[in-house]
Design an enzyme around this catalytic site. Structure first.
Site, mmCIF file in Angstrom:
data_model
loop_
_atom_site.group_PDB
_atom_site.id
_atom_site.type_symbol
_atom_site.label_atom_id
_atom_site.label_comp_id
_atom_site.label_asym_id
_atom_site.label_seq_id
_atom_site.Cartn_x
_atom_site.Cartn_y
_atom_site.Cartn_z
ATOM 1 N N ASN A 73 0.824 -1.212 0.000
ATOM 2 C CA ASN A 73 0.000 0.000 0.000
ATOM 3 C C ASN A 73 0.852 1.253 0.000
ATOM 4 O O ASN A 73 1.984 1.239 0.492
ATOM 5 C CB ASN A 73 -0.947 -0.003 1.213
ATOM 6 C CG ASN A 73 -0.282 0.547 2.464
ATOM 7 O OD1 ASN A 73 -0.339 1.739 2.737
ATOM 8 N ND2 ASN A 73 0.385 -0.315 3.230
ATOM 9 N N CYS A 134 6.194 3.681 8.884
ATOM 10 C CA CYS A 134 5.557 3.860 7.575
ATOM 11 C C CYS A 134 6.652 4.126 6.531
ATOM 12 O O CYS A 134 7.368 5.124 6.619
ATOM 13 C CB CYS A 134 4.583 5.035 7.668
ATOM 14 S SG CYS A 134 3.502 5.133 6.272
ATOM 15 N N CYS A 349 10.380 -35.369 -6.284
ATOM 16 C CA CYS A 349 11.478 -35.454 -5.302
ATOM 17 C C CYS A 349 12.786 -35.785 -6.002
ATOM 18 O O CYS A 349 13.839 -35.199 -5.713
ATOM 19 C CB CYS A 349 11.161 -36.480 -4.222
ATOM 20 S SG CYS A 349 10.874 -38.146 -4.858
HETATM 21 C C1 LIG Z 1 -3.396 -0.194 3.883
HETATM 22 C C2 LIG Z 1 -2.545 -0.216 5.114
HETATM 23 C C3 LIG Z 1 -2.434 0.917 5.894
HETATM 24 C C4 LIG Z 1 -1.640 0.913 7.032
HETATM 25 N N1 LIG Z 1 -1.587 2.028 7.816
HETATM 26 C C5 LIG Z 1 -0.829 2.017 8.940
HETATM 27 C C6 LIG Z 1 -0.808 3.141 9.803
HETATM 28 O O1 LIG Z 1 -1.505 4.145 9.606
HETATM 29 N N2 LIG Z 1 -0.012 3.094 10.897
HETATM 30 C C7 LIG Z 1 0.769 2.003 11.177
HETATM 31 O O2 LIG Z 1 1.480 2.019 12.190
HETATM 32 N N3 LIG Z 1 0.736 0.912 10.383
HETATM 33 C C8 LIG Z 1 -0.037 0.895 9.282
HETATM 34 N N4 LIG Z 1 -0.084 -0.230 8.504
HETATM 35 C C9 LIG Z 1 0.760 -1.405 8.854
HETATM 36 C C10 LIG Z 1 0.014 -2.413 9.711
HETATM 37 O O3 LIG Z 1 -0.379 -1.882 10.948
HETATM 38 C C11 LIG Z 1 0.893 -3.659 9.989
HETATM 39 O O4 LIG Z 1 2.048 -3.260 10.701
HETATM 40 C C12 LIG Z 1 1.327 -4.383 8.728
HETATM 41 O O5 LIG Z 1 0.312 -4.337 7.766
HETATM 42 C C13 LIG Z 1 1.716 -5.840 9.001
HETATM 43 O O6 LIG Z 1 0.639 -6.585 9.504
HETATM 44 P P1 LIG Z 1 -0.290 -7.537 8.562
HETATM 45 O O7 LIG Z 1 0.626 -8.461 7.828
HETATM 46 O O8 LIG Z 1 -1.232 -8.202 9.524
HETATM 47 O O9 LIG Z 1 -1.003 -6.618 7.629
HETATM 48 C C14 LIG Z 1 -0.906 -0.250 7.376
HETATM 49 C C15 LIG Z 1 -1.040 -1.395 6.584
HETATM 50 C C16 LIG Z 1 -1.852 -1.387 5.480
HETATM 51 C C17 LIG Z 1 -1.992 -2.638 4.654
#
Ligand SMILES: Cc1cc2nc3c(=O)[nH]c(=O)nc-3n(C[C@H](O)[C@H](O)[C@H](O)COP(=O)(O)O)c2cc1C
Length: 438
Positions: A73, A134, A349
């Protein structure tokens, strides 16, 4: 039934399952639906100055028939105003006093950090999570992974946060995986007084290139940008980072594990490697809030089957089974063994071993052999030369039939002997070098 409740650095929740900061935790409406479904906590979508986002924003890696084994993303932090977010946190907390609501924050200056910490306290949030991870957009403005990648900068900022938060609200420092050694960032969080760490945030990635337009996805007016990768594909990286922080004597902070968690087994693995709570984003985006029902039931049944009275008894059980390579036993031997009742004669295998590994499988005539049910009469069968098998596991990994190729332990009769011991004995002249493999 085992007790699933946890306490992470003073943040209590009825179970270890938290929504990770992201789209599923963007509003009070979603937070309440998550709690209704059974989630124990929500880390709110990161709050900062109102943000302008692009369209489109997500891209995915599909593999075979499976959609979204990895998600990418280029979305920024919450594009709703801090006023709206803090007001909704306040309202949710009033209705759900026993569930964990954590305000994820990302701002720039010391004064802004102080202000946002105070606003989080005023909102009644149970804790704060600092988004130092991020990897797109915000880092170009000196925030997010730009902070998490530089332990000294992270230490300074955690210090600013603690000036306002210490003793008033627990602070979780969320770490970026886009760094060579995540323990350096975790140690910085500890030195500055942070109360816990969470990991991982997303990994820098490009998931796909459109071969007609030559523009990678997600598409934004003829251009794209590298994005943050998450979902099942990142779980092995996340587990490794969680374990390295959990075993580091200089970190020793409670951990919230994140990265590719989709079911109770994933969650149990993160907990066994040292996590207190586990956070989920992609799996909720894929399947919805209700996945927590299976996760809670599965974890509970598993804990019962192991005789654990509480989820806390599982925590860290696997941390010390990981060691440095130099301490592994050179005299241990496992070899492959084929169950011919299950073998379907695909010979994958043989091909894998012959071309991609150590040439320890022969194809032999099936004369006189008991043939498996799926095998064509007269077709050659794979036969492992166990005396040559190095125990690499490849044949059992490529075999399409469950439990058809088993790795069995061979009793060598030789005592434990590690590379470290070998080096010591060599240096003392107590033994000759082991000859190289022919
Ligand atoms: C679309 C999207 C937006 C995200 N926005 C944030 C955010 O605003 N703040 C943050 O700390 N992490 C954000 N993340 C990261 C997630 O919190 C998490 O650390 C990461 O996706 C890994 O976990 P998962 O494999 O369960 O998705 C975002 C992830 C996605 C996919």
């Amino acid at each position: 039934m085992a007790d699933l409740s946890i306490n992470l650095a003073g943040i209590k929740s009825p179970n270890p399952f938290w929504i990770a900061s992201g789209p599923p935790g963007n509003t009070g409406y979603q937070c309440e639906r998550a709690f209704d479904s059974g989630w124990g906590g929500v880390v709110w979508k990161t709050i900062g100055e109102p943000i302008v986002n692009v369209s489109s924003r997500y891209s995915a890696l599909n593999y075979g028939q499976t959609r979204m084994i990895g998600l990418n993303n280029i979305e920024l932090i919450s594009d709703r105003s801090p006023e709206t977010n803090f007001k909704e946190i306040y309202n949710v907390k009033k209705k759900w006093p026993n569930h964990a609501v954590i305000a994820s924050l990302m701002v720039d200056t010391r004064e802004r950090w102080h202000e946002f910490v105070q606003r989080s306290i005023d909102s009644g949030a149970d804790g704060i999570e600092l988004n130092f991870g991020c990897p797109h957009g915000m880092c170009e403005r000196g925030m997010g992974s730009a902070v998490g990648q530089q332990p000294k900068v992270a230490e300074t900022i955690v210090g600013w946060v603690m000036e306002a938060a210490s003793g008033k609200i627990p602070v979780i420092v969320k770490l970026t995986p886009n760094i060579t050694d995540v323990t350096q960032a975790a140690r910085a969080a500890k030195r500055a007084g942070g109360n816990a760490i969470s990991l991982i945030n997303t990994i820098n990635s490009i998931t796909q290139v459109n071969l007609d337009t030559f523009v990678p996805e997600p598409y934004v007016n003829g251009q794209s940008s590298h994005g943050g990768y998450c979902g099942p594909a990142v779980k092995p990286i996340a587990l490794n980072m969680v374990q390295s922080c959990a075993e580091d004597p200089e970190v020793q902070l409670p951990i919230s594990g994140i990265g590719g968690i989709s079911n109770w087994r994933d969650a149990a693995e993160f907990i066994a490697l040292g996590s207190t709570s586990v956070q989920v984003c992609t799996a909720v985006m894929h399947y919805g809030f209700r996945i927590v029902e299976d996760m809670a039931e599965g974890l509970s049944n598993y804990l019962d089957s192991k005789g654990f009275k509480s989820v806390n008894e599982l925590r860290g059980k696997a941390i010390h089974s990981l060691n440095r390579w130099e301490n592994l036993n050179l005299n241990f031997k496992r070899v492959a063994q084929i169950d011919y009742d299950k073998c379907i004669g695909c010979n994958l295998c043989f091909i894998a071993c012959e071309d991609g590994a150590h040439q320890c499988i022969d194809l032999v005539s099936p004369n006189g052999q008991g043939l498996g049910p799926g095998r064509l009469p007269g077709k050659p069968i794979p036969q492992i030369r166990q005396e040559d098998c190095v125990g690499c596991n490849l044949c059992s990994l490529v075999c399409p039939v469950d439990d058809c190729i088993e790795m069995v332990t061979i009793e060598t009769g030789r005592p434990f002997f590690s590379w470290k011991e070998y080096q010591t004995k060599l240096a003392k002249g107590e033994m000759q070098p082991i000859p190289p493999h022919p």
